[in-house]
Write a protein that holds these residues in place. Sequence first.
Motif, PDB file in Angstrom:
ATOM      1  N   ASP A 216       9.458  -1.622   1.860  1.00 45.62           N
ATOM      2  CA  ASP A 216       8.949  -1.273   0.848  1.00 45.62           C
ATOM      3  C   ASP A 216       7.863  -0.384   0.952  1.00 45.62           C
ATOM      4  O   ASP A 216       7.555   1.129   0.441  1.00 45.62           O
ATOM      5  CB  ASP A 216       8.756  -2.309  -0.089  1.00 45.62           C
ATOM      6  N   ASN A 217       6.762  -0.943   1.566  1.00 40.95           N
ATOM      7  CA  ASN A 217       5.413  -0.176   1.829  1.00 40.95           C
ATOM      8  C   ASN A 217       5.624   1.389   2.618  1.00 40.95           C
ATOM      9  O   ASN A 217       5.137   2.174   2.351  1.00 40.95           O
ATOM     10  CB  ASN A 217       4.427  -0.754   2.289  1.00 40.95           C
ATOM     11  N   SER A 218       6.600   1.023   3.598  1.00 42.36           N
ATOM     12  CA  SER A 218       6.759   2.405   4.588  1.00 42.36           C
ATOM     13  C   SER A 218       7.520   3.356   3.593  1.00 42.36           C
ATOM     14  O   SER A 218       7.275   4.597   3.494  1.00 42.36           O
ATOM     15  CB  SER A 218       7.610   2.082   5.675  1.00 42.36           C
TER      16      SER A 218
ATOM     17  N   LEU B 106       5.037   5.074   1.036  1.00 43.40           N
ATOM     18  CA  LEU B 106       4.036   5.862   1.897  1.00 43.40           C
ATOM     19  C   LEU B 106       4.952   7.106   2.169  1.00 43.40           C
ATOM     20  O   LEU B 106       4.083   8.256   2.039  1.00 43.40           O
ATOM     21  CB  LEU B 106       3.487   5.244   2.808  1.00 43.40           C
TER      22      LEU B 106
ATOM     23  N   ARG C 160       8.189  -4.140  -8.135  1.00 44.69           N
ATOM     24  CA  ARG C 160       7.414  -2.972  -7.705  1.00 44.69           C
ATOM     25  C   ARG C 160       8.083  -1.738  -8.032  1.00 44.69           C
ATOM     26  O   ARG C 160       7.293  -0.613  -8.033  1.00 44.69           O
ATOM     27  CB  ARG C 160       7.203  -3.345  -6.049  1.00 44.69           C
TER      28      ARG C 160
ATOM     29  N   TYR D 174       6.127   1.817  -9.518  1.00 41.33           N
ATOM     30  CA  TYR D 174       6.122   3.095  -8.743  1.00 41.33           C
ATOM     31  C   TYR D 174       6.897   4.039  -9.763  1.00 41.33           C
ATOM     32  O   TYR D 174       6.476   5.213  -9.736  1.00 41.33           O
ATOM     33  CB  TYR D 174       6.910   3.035  -7.565  1.00 41.33           C
TER      34      TYR D 174
END
Length: 224
Positions: free
Chosen positions: A77-79, A82, A105, A109
């Motif tokens: 998710d974070n990758s 970003l 999340r 977003y």
Amino acid sequence: MAHFVIMGCGRVGVSLAHTLDESGHSVAIIDQDERAFRRLRGSFGGRKVTGVGFDRDTLKNAEIENAYAFAAVSSGDNSNILATRVAREIFHVPHVVARIYDPGRAEIYQRLGIPTVAAVRWSADQVLRRILPEQSINGDFRESSGRLILGELALHGGWLGRSIKDIEAASGVRVAYITRFGEGMLPVRGTNYQEGDVVHAMMETAATDEVARILSKKPQEESE
């Protein structure tokens, strides 16, 4: 034909890469593990880029500066978030979408204006609807006779700031609602199309190709 960059050579990334490549588009797919590219067919004609999907040099090797759209569909998710932000904010890619496993999340977003698809309702078709022009009108609902369809519209950037009434008059659709910052809203007199809006409209099923053609270009007076 347009250039597309995909981050993540897993099942979904491979499906997207094959669909876009077979449609005649230019495709670059990024993955940290070079072995992941073995999932691609031998006939795949796109570029395979080994590296971290949010690294600027990696993205440049994938020709992100020429990209019409970017899809981050790796397992992180974070990758994905970003990489999507880098593509949009640094390289100004006009169409981006991120795959998010956590629905909570994803909603956050979405409210920030980052288009996301949560894994619980995931399909490659949903990504294609956000990044591929000819897939831009995929019906969410058809009335019983099949003559009318409710679907998302993909609009050229030239429509930004134009009123919903202008969009309706040019294309013959009836805008049902707009998703803005993750929330639905009913258009009223004076409502304009803004960056990040998702426009949902009712139209005749037989007219979807013509609607997509009209809205994929600048408003008439700007193209003259």
